[in-house]
Design a protein around this motif. Sequence first.
Motif: not given
Length: 72
Positions: A19-44
């Motif tokens: 749903a969204e891609v941000v630079d590492q360290g720029q994540t924000f709190e999200v409600a479940q079931p959403l979650f953050w996971t590391p990804c490559a720089d070219d992911v859109v």
Amino acid sequence: MKEALISPNQPIETGYRVAEVVDQGQTFEVAQPLFWTPCADDVVADQFWYDPNDQLIKPFPIEVEDAPIEIT
């Protein structure tokens, strides 16, 4: 490295929407079931999807339009 926001309540392919891609360290709190996971720089967002079976982010297949072939 970036972080991808995964939306399990929006199934795509055999996995979930990126749903969204941000630079590492720029994540924000999200409600479940959403979650953050590391990804490559070219992911859109919306051009990749998350596969829960192997926990990888994968690109959608590139669609190629049928074009007439010239035979000379």
